[in-house]
Design a protein around this motif. Structure first.
Motif, PDB file in Angstrom:
ATOM      1  N   HIS A  77      34.005  39.343  41.917  1.00  0.00           N
ATOM      2  CA  HIS A  77      34.745  39.742  40.710  1.00  0.00           C
ATOM      3  C   HIS A  77      34.585  41.255  40.591  1.00  0.00           C
ATOM      4  N   HIS A  78      35.671  41.946  40.218  1.00  0.00           N
ATOM      5  CA  HIS A  78      35.551  43.396  40.073  1.00  0.00           C
ATOM      6  C   HIS A  78      36.495  43.891  39.002  1.00  0.00           C
ATOM      7  N   TYR A  79      36.019  44.839  38.191  1.00  0.00           N
ATOM      8  CA  TYR A  79      36.852  45.454  37.164  1.00  0.00           C
ATOM      9  C   TYR A  79      37.087  46.913  37.528  1.00  0.00           C
ATOM     10  N   ASN A  80      38.276  47.367  37.409  1.00  0.00           N
ATOM     11  CA  ASN A  80      38.750  48.737  37.556  1.00  0.00           C
ATOM     12  C   ASN A  80      39.615  48.895  38.800  1.00  0.00           C
ATOM     13  N   ALA A  81      40.794  49.411  38.600  1.00  0.00           N
ATOM     14  CA  ALA A  81      41.775  49.529  39.688  1.00  0.00           C
ATOM     15  C   ALA A  81      41.406  50.630  40.661  1.00  0.00           C
ATOM     16  N   TYR A  82      40.518  51.553  40.240  1.00  0.00           N
ATOM     17  CA  TYR A  82      40.466  52.832  40.945  1.00  0.00           C
ATOM     18  C   TYR A  82      39.221  53.034  41.793  1.00  0.00           C
ATOM     19  N   THR A  83      38.380  51.992  41.913  1.00  0.00           N
ATOM     20  CA  THR A  83      37.193  52.144  42.760  1.00  0.00           C
ATOM     21  C   THR A  83      37.062  50.952  43.705  1.00  0.00           C
ATOM     22  N   PRO A  84      36.567  51.232  44.917  1.00  0.00           N
ATOM     23  CA  PRO A  84      36.410  50.164  45.912  1.00  0.00           C
ATOM     24  C   PRO A  84      35.301  49.178  45.535  1.00  0.00           C
ATOM     25  N   PHE A  85      35.427  47.964  46.049  1.00  0.00           N
ATOM     26  CA  PHE A  85      34.320  47.005  45.951  1.00  0.00           C
ATOM     27  C   PHE A  85      34.277  46.180  47.225  1.00  0.00           C
ATOM     28  N   GLU A  86      33.135  45.550  47.457  1.00  0.00           N
ATOM     29  CA  GLU A  86      32.951  44.833  48.727  1.00  0.00           C
ATOM     30  C   GLU A  86      32.281  43.501  48.479  1.00  0.00           C
ATOM     31  N   VAL A  87      32.426  42.617  49.477  1.00  0.00           N
ATOM     32  CA  VAL A  87      31.727  41.321  49.388  1.00  0.00           C
ATOM     33  C   VAL A  87      31.312  40.915  50.797  1.00  0.00           C
ATOM     34  N   LEU A  88      30.055  40.508  50.919  1.00  0.00           N
ATOM     35  CA  LEU A  88      29.532  40.052  52.211  1.00  0.00           C
ATOM     36  C   LEU A  88      29.895  38.588  52.411  1.00  0.00           C
ATOM     37  N   LEU A  89      30.400  38.242  53.578  1.00  0.00           N
ATOM     38  CA  LEU A  89      30.678  36.832  53.920  1.00  0.00           C
ATOM     39  C   LEU A  89      29.746  36.487  55.082  1.00  0.00           C
ATOM     40  N   ARG A  90      28.592  35.950  54.746  1.00  0.00           N
ATOM     41  CA  ARG A  90      27.588  35.656  55.780  1.00  0.00           C
ATOM     42  C   ARG A  90      27.926  34.354  56.494  1.00  0.00           C
ATOM     43  N   ASN A  91      27.699  34.370  57.840  1.00  0.00           N
ATOM     44  CA  ASN A  91      27.861  33.157  58.650  1.00  0.00           C
ATOM     45  C   ASN A  91      29.228  32.488  58.439  1.00  0.00           C
ATOM     46  N   LEU A  92      30.281  33.289  58.409  1.00  0.00           N
ATOM     47  CA  LEU A  92      31.630  32.731  58.298  1.00  0.00           C
ATOM     48  C   LEU A  92      31.941  31.999  59.602  1.00  0.00           C
TER      49      LEU A  92
END
Ligand code: ADA
Length: 562
Positions: free
Chosen positions: A91-106
């Motif tokens: 989940h992330h709020y704000n249009a103007y900054t990057p965010f990331e998510v780790l997907l372990r053992n996909l």
């Protein structure tokens, strides 16, 4: 394009661009319509979505081999919920900054990626409010999928300071380890024929290692507007000698300092002559195409300007890359515009502001073009709570980066309680437009108050001044909203302010017209902020030629004392 240069030779990365399915959703989550679109983009570019304020589901199928992955969203406007194979992962709020998510053992094979993008206004959104720019909707910046080894370079920041025998290059690198085996890791950093080696990296209990150090480098070209020399820095992570990850960053050897009431770039006093620029282009909205970013810089440079203020939020890093390459200085600011005292009391305001500053500096630290960090444009610093908010944000910035000066643009000149807090004082003033005051006398009244209330001895910037004109509206009457009047006002403002040696610069409001939220339609012809010197499609108004004439008389470097 993820960046304007290659950031990895070893790590696998892939931009998840191309076609995505978009489902427009009703308030009760029903699918109203389904279309295909290109990402990145704003949904306002789509037929039937032009005025849509709500939420949409973006869907894309991806295919992977088994492994650890990192999904990076460079910008989703304005709130995102991310699902992989039906499971919520971010989940992330704000249009103007990057965010990331780790997907372990996909696992190996196909996976369903879903992103709910939401541009609605509510108490949940303290910074995206109905405003004098539009909060668009969509996956408006690139999406990147990276495949990671067990340990990887999360980020590396670089500082460059002028030293006796050259430049001191300081680095701070974070390495994340996803496995239990933490042995045998080493790092090497290659830049400008120099190589730094760090052996025997130690991880903490959370699997994070921080490696820092500095070296003196003597024989390098400086970064400056007239010669923006850039150097790639290749950081390689090895395990038992084998390269397992890498990250290529790009830096410029430059130093920005405030000395008394002067701003010094590489030790020389500068005069800023710039534009405020919204990320907004015709029917593309805030998802400005890359070619349009670059032609914006062509036009801005053609006027003799030397700075862009990213009013009023962190910008797309591809644009910042282009500023690095073209030698355009940048005042980048955290997201906020004209929040009153009540809006700053929104329970989400402080955290959403702090998150934006964290993400802005984490991701944009290495851009040499960024010389100033700004906050809280025209927000309320006239009571103790407001002052506390400003102080918290200035302190946060200094805790993350001491290499750049701070500022904030105020319009409450005689009530602002914060002039002692920033490194540079900035004022948004509109003589001849909102007030029919003589520009120099008006500025002097304001400056007198600032000097008596904590701002004395600091650089002073005019962060906004300008006038409106509807493109194509010409007239002998020179009434307001004609291009003729806009040009007359800007000529007077720039003639007087650019020759004022007590100022450190003037930033015009604004570069191009931009769409505004419906709530501003009454005072904004065609629901646009029309103070651009070019229109939403970059067609020049008469004022463009006036700015060229005025800015080209002024040097970036101020000869002699003020
Ligand atoms: C303010 C504000 C800008 C814009 C400008 C205007 O200074 O910072 O975002 O709204 O006024 O056009 O009036």
């Amino acid at each position: 394009m993820i960046r304007t240069f290659e950031t990895h030779h070893i790590r696998f990365e892939n931009e998840l661009g191309g076609m995505w399915t978009v489902q427009q959703l009703s308030e009760d989550e029903q699918v109203v319509k389904t279309v295909q679109t290109i990402v990145p983009s704003c949904w306002e570019s789509l037929r039937g979505f032009e005025n849509f304020r709500g939420h949409c589901r973006y869907i894309k199928e991806i295919e992977t081999v088994a492994g650890n992955y990192r999904l990076i969203f460079k910008g989703v406007s304005h709130t995102a919920d991310v699902f992989v194979d039906g499971e919520k992962v971010a989940h992330h709020y704000n249009a103007y900054t990057p965010f990331e998510v780790l997907l372990r053992n996909l696992g190996e094979g196909r996976h369903k990626l879903e992103v709910i993008a939401d541009n609605r206004f509510s108490e949940a959104s303290a910074l995206h409010i109905s405003n004098d720019y539009r909060s668009y909707g969509g996956i408006s910046r690139p999406v990147v999928l990276e495949r990671l080894n067990e340990a990887y370079i999360h980020h590396v920041h670089f500082n460059t300071d002028m030293a006796e025998n050259g430049w001191r290059l300081t680095f701070k690198c974070q390495i994340d380890n996803l496995a239990d085996d933490t042995s045998g890791y080493s790092l090497e950093i290659k830049v400008a024929d120099e190589e730094i080696k760090v052996a025997d990296i130690r991880f903490d209990e959370n699997g994070i290692a921080t490696v820092q150090g500095s070296i003196i480098i003597s024989d390098v070209a400086w970064w400056c507007p007239e010669s923006p020399a850039l150097y790639k820095v290749h950081t390689v992570l090895r395990k038992n000698g084998t390269a397992v990850d890498d990250l290529i960053e790009r830096i410029g050897f430059r130093e920005i300092k405030v000395s008394g009431d002067k701003i010094l770039l590489n030790g020389k006093q500068i005069f800023i002559k710039g534009f405020n620029r919204h990320e907004d282009f015709g029917t593309f909205g805030c998802a400005v195409p890359e070619i349009a970013m670059n032609t914006d810089l062509d036009i801005i440079l053609s006027t003799g300007a030397n700075l862009v203020r990213t009013s009023h939020y962190p910008n797309d890093e591809r644009f910042l890359d282009m500023c690095d390459e073209r030698g355009i200085l940048v005042w980048e600011e955290s997201h906020a515009r004209h929040l009153n005292a009540k809006q700053m009391l929104n329970p989400n305001f402080r955290k959403q502001s702090a998150d934006c500053i964290d993400e802005m500096i984490l991701n944009h630290y290495n851009h040499p073009s960024i010389i100033i960090w700004g906050i809280l444009n025209e927000c309320d610093g006239t009571d103790q709570y407001g002052r506390e908010c400003y102080k918290l944000q200035y302190d946060q910035i200094k805790s993350l980066d001491t290499s750049r000066p701070t500022t904030s643009a105020t319009f409450k000149y005689f009530d602002d309680l914060c002039y002692d807090l920033p490194d540079i004082v900035s004022v948004n003033i509109y003589p001849r437009w909102y007030v029919n005051e003589e520009p120099t006398a008006y500025l002097n009244k304001i400056r007198e108050h600032i000097n008596a209330h904590g701002g004395f001895g600091k650089p002073l910037l005019i962060s906004e001044c300008g006038a409106g004109a509807v493109y194509g509206n010409r007239g002998f009457s020179e009434v307001k909203w004609t291009e003729d009047r806009q040009a007359v006002i800007l000529k007077e403002l720039l003639h007087k302010y650019c020759s004022d040696k007590t100022l450190s610069g003037v930033i015009i409001w604004q570069y191009s017209d931009c769409r505004v939220d419906d709530g501003f339609f009454a005072q904004r012809p065609n629901t646009r902020n029309n103070k651009g010197i070019v229109d939403v499609y970059r067609q020049p108004k008469l004022a463009y030629y006036t700015v060229c004439e005025q800015f080209k008389k002024i040097n970036t470097y101020t000869e002699g004392e003020k």
